[in-house]
Scaffold this active site. Structure first.
Site, PDB file in Angstrom:
ATOM      1  CD  GLN A   1      20.146  16.469  27.352  1.00 28.64           C
ATOM      2  OE1 GLN A   1      20.717  17.213  26.574  1.00 28.64           O
ATOM      3  NE2 GLN A   1      19.333  15.500  26.964  1.00 28.64           N
TER       4      GLN A   1
ATOM      5  CE1 TYR B   1      25.599  15.480  20.864  1.00 30.66           C
ATOM      6  CE2 TYR B   1      23.496  14.562  21.532  1.00 30.66           C
ATOM      7  CZ  TYR B   1      24.221  15.489  20.804  1.00 30.66           C
ATOM      8  OH  TYR B   1      23.573  16.409  20.014  1.00 30.66           O
TER       9      TYR B   1
ATOM     10  NE  ARG C   1      28.934   4.469  14.352  1.00 28.68           N
ATOM     11  CZ  ARG C   1      28.844   4.147  13.071  1.00 28.68           C
ATOM     12  NH1 ARG C   1      28.817   2.883  12.711  1.00 28.68           N
ATOM     13  NH2 ARG C   1      28.789   5.071  12.136  1.00 28.68           N
TER      14      ARG C   1
ATOM     15  NE  ARG D   1      16.294  11.004  24.748  1.00 27.67           N
ATOM     16  CZ  ARG D   1      16.330  11.883  23.766  1.00 27.67           C
ATOM     17  NH1 ARG D   1      16.902  13.072  23.980  1.00 27.67           N
ATOM     18  NH2 ARG D   1      15.780  11.616  22.609  1.00 27.67           N
TER      19      ARG D   1
ATOM     20  NE  ARG E   1      10.614  16.992  16.330  1.00 26.34           N
ATOM     21  CZ  ARG E   1      10.451  16.257  15.248  1.00 26.34           C
ATOM     22  NH1 ARG E   1      10.853  16.725  14.080  1.00 26.34           N
ATOM     23  NH2 ARG E   1       9.890  15.066  15.302  1.00 26.34           N
TER      24      ARG E   1
ATOM     25  CB  CYS F   1       8.707  20.703   8.927  1.00 29.40           C
ATOM     26  SG  CYS F   1       8.764  22.094  10.086  1.00 29.40           S
TER      27      CYS F   1
ATOM     28  CD  GLN G   1       2.586  27.437  -2.790  1.00 28.81           C
ATOM     29  OE1 GLN G   1       3.459  26.657  -3.108  1.00 28.81           O
ATOM     30  NE2 GLN G   1       2.819  28.718  -2.569  1.00 28.81           N
TER      31      GLN G   1
ATOM     32  CE  LYS H   1       7.194  17.896   2.526  1.00 25.93           C
ATOM     33  NZ  LYS H   1       7.559  19.028   1.694  1.00 25.93           N
TER      34      LYS H   1
ATOM     35  CE  LYS I   1      20.373  25.906  -8.141  1.00 24.14           C
ATOM     36  NZ  LYS I   1      19.136  25.170  -8.260  1.00 24.14           N
TER      37      LYS I   1
ATOM     38  CG  LEU J   1       7.186  31.211  -0.212  1.00 21.31           C
ATOM     39  CD1 LEU J   1       6.888  32.255   0.866  1.00 21.31           C
ATOM     40  CD2 LEU J   1       6.149  31.286  -1.319  1.00 21.31           C
TER      41      LEU J   1
HETATM   42  P1  FAD Z   1      -0.093  30.355  -0.742  1.00 18.52           P
HETATM   43  O1  FAD Z   1       0.010  29.164   0.130  1.00 18.52           O
HETATM   44  O2  FAD Z   1       0.227  30.185  -2.172  1.00 18.52           O
HETATM   45  O3  FAD Z   1      -1.563  30.951  -0.599  1.00 18.52           O
HETATM   46  C1  FAD Z   1      -2.066  31.982  -1.401  1.00 18.52           C
HETATM   47  C2  FAD Z   1      -3.577  31.954  -1.368  1.00 18.52           C
HETATM   48  O4  FAD Z   1      -4.060  33.137  -2.000  1.00 18.52           O
HETATM   49  C3  FAD Z   1      -4.189  30.794  -2.124  1.00 18.52           C
HETATM   50  O5  FAD Z   1      -5.071  30.078  -1.282  1.00 18.52           O
HETATM   51  C4  FAD Z   1      -4.953  31.469  -3.285  1.00 18.52           C
HETATM   52  O6  FAD Z   1      -6.158  30.770  -3.585  1.00 18.52           O
HETATM   53  C5  FAD Z   1      -5.242  32.835  -2.708  1.00 18.52           C
HETATM   54  N1  FAD Z   1      -5.448  33.899  -3.700  1.00 18.52           N
HETATM   55  C6  FAD Z   1      -4.598  34.299  -4.676  1.00 18.52           C
HETATM   56  N2  FAD Z   1      -5.112  35.353  -5.335  1.00 18.52           N
HETATM   57  C7  FAD Z   1      -6.309  35.635  -4.768  1.00 18.52           C
HETATM   58  C8  FAD Z   1      -7.301  36.631  -4.991  1.00 18.52           C
HETATM   59  N3  FAD Z   1      -7.183  37.568  -5.918  1.00 18.52           N
HETATM   60  N4  FAD Z   1      -8.423  36.606  -4.231  1.00 18.52           N
HETATM   61  C9  FAD Z   1      -8.580  35.678  -3.270  1.00 18.52           C
HETATM   62  N5  FAD Z   1      -7.651  34.723  -3.005  1.00 18.52           N
HETATM   63  C10 FAD Z   1      -6.532  34.711  -3.734  1.00 18.52           C
HETATM   64  N6  FAD Z   1       6.828  24.873   2.665  1.00 18.52           N
HETATM   65  C11 FAD Z   1       7.462  24.505   3.743  1.00 18.52           C
HETATM   66  O7  FAD Z   1       7.797  25.357   4.564  1.00 18.52           O
HETATM   67  N7  FAD Z   1       7.748  23.202   4.008  1.00 18.52           N
HETATM   68  C12 FAD Z   1       7.402  22.235   3.148  1.00 18.52           C
HETATM   69  O8  FAD Z   1       7.695  21.068   3.397  1.00 18.52           O
HETATM   70  C13 FAD Z   1       6.715  22.587   1.986  1.00 18.52           C
HETATM   71  N8  FAD Z   1       6.347  21.651   1.101  1.00 18.52           N
HETATM   72  C14 FAD Z   1       5.683  22.033  -0.015  1.00 18.52           C
HETATM   73  C15 FAD Z   1       5.297  21.056  -0.917  1.00 18.52           C
HETATM   74  C16 FAD Z   1       4.580  21.405  -2.046  1.00 18.52           C
HETATM   75  C17 FAD Z   1       4.200  20.341  -3.018  1.00 18.52           C
HETATM   76  C18 FAD Z   1       4.232  22.757  -2.273  1.00 18.52           C
HETATM   77  C19 FAD Z   1       3.427  23.146  -3.486  1.00 18.52           C
HETATM   78  C20 FAD Z   1       4.632  23.724  -1.392  1.00 18.52           C
HETATM   79  C21 FAD Z   1       5.360  23.375  -0.269  1.00 18.52           C
HETATM   80  N9  FAD Z   1       5.802  24.322   0.641  1.00 18.52           N
HETATM   81  C22 FAD Z   1       6.444  23.940   1.768  1.00 18.52           C
HETATM   82  C23 FAD Z   1       5.668  25.753   0.365  1.00 18.52           C
HETATM   83  C24 FAD Z   1       4.561  26.417   1.166  1.00 18.52           C
HETATM   84  O9  FAD Z   1       3.359  25.721   1.005  1.00 18.52           O
HETATM   85  C25 FAD Z   1       4.472  27.855   0.705  1.00 18.52           C
HETATM   86  O10 FAD Z   1       5.683  28.491   0.957  1.00 18.52           O
HETATM   87  C26 FAD Z   1       3.383  28.601   1.439  1.00 18.52           C
HETATM   88  O11 FAD Z   1       2.138  27.978   1.231  1.00 18.52           O
HETATM   89  C27 FAD Z   1       3.311  30.042   0.956  1.00 18.52           C
HETATM   90  O12 FAD Z   1       2.296  30.659   1.668  1.00 18.52           O
HETATM   91  P2  FAD Z   1       1.496  31.919   1.151  1.00 18.52           P
HETATM   92  O13 FAD Z   1       0.446  32.135   2.158  1.00 18.52           O
HETATM   93  O14 FAD Z   1       2.439  33.012   0.853  1.00 18.52           O
HETATM   94  O15 FAD Z   1       0.868  31.526  -0.254  1.00 18.52           O
HETATM   95  P1  NAP Z   2      12.979  26.153  -5.696  1.00 19.01           P
HETATM   96  O1  NAP Z   2      13.478  25.455  -4.503  1.00 19.01           O
HETATM   97  O2  NAP Z   2      13.388  27.533  -5.946  1.00 19.01           O
HETATM   98  O3  NAP Z   2      13.377  25.241  -6.937  1.00 19.01           O
HETATM   99  C1  NAP Z   2      13.085  25.586  -8.226  1.00 19.01           C
HETATM  100  C2  NAP Z   2      13.827  24.643  -9.183  1.00 19.01           C
HETATM  101  O4  NAP Z   2      13.524  25.018 -10.490  1.00 19.01           O
HETATM  102  C3  NAP Z   2      15.320  24.675  -9.031  1.00 19.01           C
HETATM  103  O5  NAP Z   2      15.780  23.348  -9.101  1.00 19.01           O
HETATM  104  C4  NAP Z   2      15.801  25.493 -10.221  1.00 19.01           C
HETATM  105  O6  NAP Z   2      17.041  24.938 -10.524  1.00 19.01           O
HETATM  106  C5  NAP Z   2      14.705  25.252 -11.253  1.00 19.01           C
HETATM  107  N1  NAP Z   2      14.451  26.396 -12.122  1.00 19.01           N
HETATM  108  C6  NAP Z   2      14.320  27.699 -11.773  1.00 19.01           C
HETATM  109  N2  NAP Z   2      14.054  28.465 -12.852  1.00 19.01           N
HETATM  110  C7  NAP Z   2      14.001  27.631 -13.919  1.00 19.01           C
HETATM  111  C8  NAP Z   2      13.781  27.817 -15.303  1.00 19.01           C
HETATM  112  N3  NAP Z   2      13.522  29.016 -15.802  1.00 19.01           N
HETATM  113  N4  NAP Z   2      13.817  26.725 -16.097  1.00 19.01           N
HETATM  114  C9  NAP Z   2      14.071  25.511 -15.609  1.00 19.01           C
HETATM  115  N5  NAP Z   2      14.297  25.273 -14.292  1.00 19.01           N
HETATM  116  C10 NAP Z   2      14.261  26.328 -13.458  1.00 19.01           C
HETATM  117  O7  NAP Z   2      11.412  26.167  -5.687  1.00 19.01           O
HETATM  118  P2  NAP Z   2      10.314  25.041  -5.569  1.00 19.01           P
HETATM  119  O8  NAP Z   2      10.863  23.680  -5.654  1.00 19.01           O
HETATM  120  O9  NAP Z   2       9.277  25.457  -6.536  1.00 19.01           O
HETATM  121  O10 NAP Z   2       9.758  25.244  -4.120  1.00 19.01           O
HETATM  122  C11 NAP Z   2       9.058  26.439  -3.799  1.00 19.01           C
HETATM  123  C12 NAP Z   2       9.253  26.758  -2.355  1.00 19.01           C
HETATM  124  O11 NAP Z   2       8.572  25.808  -1.537  1.00 19.01           O
HETATM  125  C13 NAP Z   2      10.715  26.662  -2.059  1.00 19.01           C
HETATM  126  O12 NAP Z   2      11.230  27.920  -1.719  1.00 19.01           O
HETATM  127  C14 NAP Z   2      10.816  25.685  -0.953  1.00 19.01           C
HETATM  128  O13 NAP Z   2      11.555  26.198   0.141  1.00 19.01           O
HETATM  129  C15 NAP Z   2       9.405  25.398  -0.509  1.00 19.01           C
HETATM  130  N6  NAP Z   2       9.357  23.951  -0.276  1.00 19.01           N
HETATM  131  C16 NAP Z   2       9.995  23.468   0.787  1.00 19.01           C
HETATM  132  C17 NAP Z   2      10.028  22.114   1.006  1.00 19.01           C
HETATM  133  C18 NAP Z   2      10.732  21.542   2.191  1.00 19.01           C
HETATM  134  O14 NAP Z   2      10.783  20.339   2.326  1.00 19.01           O
HETATM  135  N7  NAP Z   2      11.282  22.327   3.056  1.00 19.01           N
HETATM  136  C19 NAP Z   2       9.424  21.270   0.108  1.00 19.01           C
HETATM  137  C20 NAP Z   2       8.780  21.804  -0.988  1.00 19.01           C
HETATM  138  C21 NAP Z   2       8.776  23.147  -1.175  1.00 19.01           C
HETATM  139  P3  NAP Z   2      17.953  25.424 -11.745  1.00 19.01           P
HETATM  140  O15 NAP Z   2      17.770  26.904 -11.822  1.00 19.01           O
HETATM  141  O16 NAP Z   2      19.332  24.996 -11.383  1.00 19.01           O
HETATM  142  O17 NAP Z   2      17.453  24.683 -12.917  1.00 19.01           O
HETATM  143 FE1  SF4 Z   3       7.797  20.787  14.782  1.00 22.74          FE
HETATM  144 FE2  SF4 Z   3       8.516  21.927  12.455  1.00 22.74          FE
HETATM  145 FE3  SF4 Z   3       7.935  23.397  14.611  1.00 22.74          FE
HETATM  146 FE4  SF4 Z   3      10.182  21.983  14.544  1.00 22.74          FE
HETATM  147  S1  SF4 Z   3       9.657  23.682  13.214  1.00 22.74           S
HETATM  148  S2  SF4 Z   3       8.770  22.148  16.245  1.00 22.74           S
HETATM  149  S3  SF4 Z   3       9.472  20.165  13.494  1.00 22.74           S
HETATM  150  S4  SF4 Z   3       6.532  22.078  13.470  1.00 22.74           S
END
Ligand code: FAD
Ligand code: NAP
Ligand code: SF4
Length: 681
Positions: free
Chosen positions: A105, A171, A180, A219, A316, A342, A416, A426, A569, A665
């Site tokens: 490209q 570009y 524009r 393109r 992607r 994502c 999660q 999502k 914050k 995380l």
């Molecule tokens: P988890 O996904 O929390 O998995 C832990 C597993 O351990 C669970 O299944 C639990 O049941 C199991 N477990 C715990 N204790 C035990 C035990 N003693 N015995 C057996 N099993 C057990 N991340 C992104 O990157 N992009 C996103 O857009 C994004 N969106 C999100 C939106 C939401 C609403 C949420 C909640 C999370 C999102 N995340 C996103 C975050 C992402 O899902 C987490 O970072 C990721 O799942 C963490 O992976 P993990 O494997 O460490 O833990």
């Molecule tokens: P997060 O991004 O760390 O946000 C936590 C929020 O809670 C912040 O706004 C924080 O802001 C607030 N907070 C922290 N401690 C607090 C307290 N004691 N009392 C009140 N407020 C408090 O975490 P998350 O939203 O739970 O997401 C978890 C992980 O999942 C993140 O690390 C994120 O990267 C991932 N995730 C990613 C996406 C994505 O689109 N990429 C989407 C969802 C989740 P203040 O401290 O300023 O109040």
């Molecule tokens: Fe697709 Fe997300 Fe991988 Fe990028 S990081 S290639 S958007 S799954």
């Protein structure tokens, strides 16, 4: 069914006259960061070799600049001297050895360059740039044309099968094409005939130099999605003029980088813009490829079977799965590692000047560094927790030859991610669960669900290695009244355990706070994934391109709930969200009238609602519910202390994902950590 017969049109060769592509799939251009440094070309060659081996019909490299002014970043990948050719040879040789075809490209970034030599049609800074461009002089334009021609000729010498000339996404060539950015009054500005003169001259002179048997893909921006973008008649006039001077086929581009309409994030409906590419196909006689948010074979097959377009361009999805085409051809669609749109490890990395990779495939871009080798010392491995980290670790460990048992306390795999996929936009996340489920089964991992594991069980069962991937527990902030009946957690909401009222305050404006906001704003009467017509209305997109740039006034629905999104914050809520997707989440919440407050002090919760103090002023948010999205803490109760670890017969314990560290995380880190640890056992 015979392998591959479900997608016959997609797998059909395409005869370009002087050469034939083996199928209808293009791996579109992506900047990986590896193309910018000569010492990374062996890694780049390994990256492309894997994709060529995976059967894709045509590969396009990341953008390579024809000269210094065109750099995207300082010292970005450039092909302007015979000394660069040998670097590129490594890439073309690797692809050809695997039976593939590859185009380079040519990308001149114009005013989008993050460097001080930027030039454009006119001296107008873009809203997303640091540097104001210089308007190219007549001499400068002639030198730019010569640079394109030299670059294409050097690409031919380096063994490429052709070049893609980048004319979209805002570009340089797009900047000349549209009023524009092109306010010139000379023969390069004004009428569309003048504005298209630069791309037309480039294609004409490149074709004259490289001869007829060299693929010249252009393109073309078919929907600019910016004010002052081109009308449909202009888009067609440009394409027809380019075809006349030697374009072999058109790839299509949607939206400038500065457009305020999302074009590739996961909430954009699949194949949303394919109809626009199909309209272009009616106006030209060379093949046309559809692009943007095409990630699975059924949509791709339908687009080609309908005769609308000749090819599909997917970028992607080839980071996520280099074997995409081979899996389709052998009827293994359920094994595809689907790109979930994502942007977290690809585009967000590129914008942060880091190497591009993939959230669902951490080997992408690291083919020579993250290698899954067969072990010579088979171990018994327990993985506790089947979220992204645990699934990734278990799959890689088993593929490397270890005997792996994966435990989870819940009824199904995913952790999660099962919660994340409930968020509107999502829905694609379910594909990652489907992929890992299949991969774990194929790798022979023993899966033990509904088993909450204890440390005693782990030590008694004589495992050699134990990987704790137990994730997190949601943080419960110590606000007076936090146990009030109005208070619920994000899990209660997203797992639909409670019926939520019409006025809601969200404590915490991180990724989960924003996701909960979108979940609560969604009107259940609207199907999920959101239908294309509804999405176009919400964002103000005119797929008929009747208006310039394809923009119409947005007509969003009335907000479904009244929301408050709060953080303690200072600064803009959502500032920590992904660079290329955070603005989309913020725009959705703003459009729905969500009141976003920073520097909030939570004073108490009672029957009246949530009491807060902002800038010393007390206020009561009279809400029905308060949702806690206040971050997470690691769940690592199974980790033995150092003394217990040292006892004879105790397996070696490891922690990954949320169990290791809950802050910062995400699934990208979780999946990568699982893979890296398992590959090292
Ligand atoms: P988890 O996904 O929390 O998995 C832990 C597993 O351990 C669970 O299944 C639990 O049941 C199991 N477990 C715990 N204790 C035990 C035990 N003693 N015995 C057996 N099993 C057990 N991340 C992104 O990157 N992009 C996103 O857009 C994004 N969106 C999100 C939106 C939401 C609403 C949420 C909640 C999370 C999102 N995340 C996103 C975050 C992402 O899902 C987490 O970072 C990721 O799942 C963490 O992976 P993990 O494997 O460490 O833990
Ligand atoms: P997060 O991004 O760390 O946000 C936590 C929020 O809670 C912040 O706004 C924080 O802001 C607030 N907070 C922290 N401690 C607090 C307290 N004691 N009392 C009140 N407020 C408090 O975490 P998350 O939203 O739970 O997401 C978890 C992980 O999942 C993140 O690390 C994120 O990267 C991932 N995730 C990613 C996406 C994505 O689109 N990429 C989407 C969802 C989740 P203040 O401290 O300023 O109040
Ligand atoms: Fe697709 Fe997300 Fe991988 Fe990028 S990081 S290639 S958007 S799954």
């Amino acid at each position: 069914m015979t392998p591959g017969t479900a997608h016959p049109h997609l797998l059909q060769p395409l005869d370009l006259g002087f050469t034939t592509l083996k199928n209808r799939v293009i791996m579109g251009s992506m900047h990986t960061g590896l193309e910018d440094r000569f010492y990374n070309y062996p890694k780049l060659a390994a990256y492309f070799r894997e994709r060529a081996k995976g059967g894709v019909g045509l590969i396009v490299t990341g953008g390579i600049s024809p000269n210094r002014q065109g750099w995207l970043l300082p010292f970005g990948g450039t092909l302007n001297s015979i000394f660069d050719v040998r670097n590129h040879r490594q890439v073309t040789d690797a692809v050809h050895e695997e039976g593939g075809k590859i185009l380079m490209q040519i990308l001149h970034s114009g005013r989008y360059g993050y460097q001080p030599f930027v030039v454009s049609a006119s001296a107008k800074k873009s809203p997303i740039s640091l540097f104001k461009p210089k308007a190219l002089s007549e001499r400068g334009i002639q030198a730019t044309i010569r640079a394109y021609v030299r670059c294409a000729e050097l690409a031919r010498k380096a063994g490429y099968d052709g070049v893609e000339i980048m004319g979209s996404e805002g570009y340089l060539l797009n900047q000349f094409l549209c009023a524009r950015t092109n306010q010139r009054t000379d023969r390069w500005g004004g009428s569309i005939e003048n504005r298209m003169r630069l791309p037309v001259e480039i294609v004409r002179q490149v074709r004259a130099k490289v001869g007829p048997n060299f693929i010249l893909m252009y393109r073309h921006s078919v929907l600019d999605l910016v004010e002052g973008g081109n009308s449909w008649d202009e888009v067609v006039a440009v394409a027809q003029a380019l075809e006349k001077v030697g374009v072999t086929l058109f790839n299509t581009g949607i939206g400038w980088h500065e457009a305020r309409i999302p074009t590739i994030v996961t909430s954009v409906p699949r194949a949303a813009f394919a109809s626009v590419a199909a309209r272009l196909r009616q106006a030209v006689s060379v093949p046309v490829a559809a692009s943007n948010r095409i990630n699975m074979p059924d949509e791709a097959e339908a687009l080609i079977a309908s005769g609308g377009v000749d090819m599909v361009s997917m970028a992607r999805p080839f980071l996520a799965d280099p074997q995409w085409v081979n899996k389709v051809a052998s009827g293994r669609v359920d094994e595809i590692n689907t790109c979930i749109g994502c942007n977290q490890a690809c585009l967000d990395h590129t914008f942060a000047n880091q190497r591009a990779s993939c959230l669902v495939n951490p080997r992408a871009g690291f083919e020579t560094e993250l290698v899954y080798r067969q072990t010579t010392q088979k171990k018994r491995v327990a993985v506790v927790g089947a979220g992204p980290a645990g699934m990734s670790a278990a799959a890689v460990a088993a593929e490397c030859g270890h005997a792996v048992t994966l435990f989870d306390s819940s009824e199904s795999l995913g952790g999660q991610f099962k919660v994340a996929m409930q968020v509107p936009g999502k829905e694609e996340f379910v594909q990652t669960l489907r992929y890992f489920t299949r991969r774990l089964e194929q790798a022979g991992v023993k899966i033990r669900l509904k088993q909450r594991v204890t440390r005693a069980q782990l030590t008694a069962k004589s495992f050699d290695e134990v990987i704790l991937a137990t994730g997190i527990v949601p943080r419960r902030p110590s606000i007076p009244g936090v146990d009030h009946a109005k208070v619920v957690t994000y899990l209660d909401v997203l797992q639909r355990k409670v019926t939520i009222g019409k006025r809601v305050a969200i404590i915490g404006a991180g990724g989960i706070g924003f996701d909960v906001g979108e979940f609560l704003l969604h009107d259940p009467a609207v199907a999920l994934p959101v239908p294309l017509a509804h999405w176009c209305q919400e964002w103000g997109v005119d797929l008929q391109a009747q208006s310039n740039g394809g923009l119409v006034p947005a007509a969003p629905a009335q907000p479904y709930r009244q929301l408050f999104l709060l953080q303690r914050k200072a600064g803009k809520p959502g500032a920590g969200l992904g660079k290329t997707s955070g603005w989309v989440h913020r725009a959705v919440l703003q459009r729905n009238g969500v009141e976003m407050l920073s520097e909030v002090e939570y004073t108490r919760i009672d029957d009246a609602g949530l009491h807060i103090r902002v800038n010393g002023v007390d206020r009561v948010l009279e809400v029905d519910h308060i949702v806690l999205c206040a971050g997470q803490e690691p769940l690592a109760e199974l980790m033995p202390d150092a003394a217990a670890q040292a006892l004879p017969g105790t397996p070696t314990f490891h922690r990954i994902g949320g169990a290791a560290l809950a802050s910062e995380l995400d699934a990208k880190r979780a999946i990568r950590e699982g893979a890296v640890l398992a590959a090292s056992l």
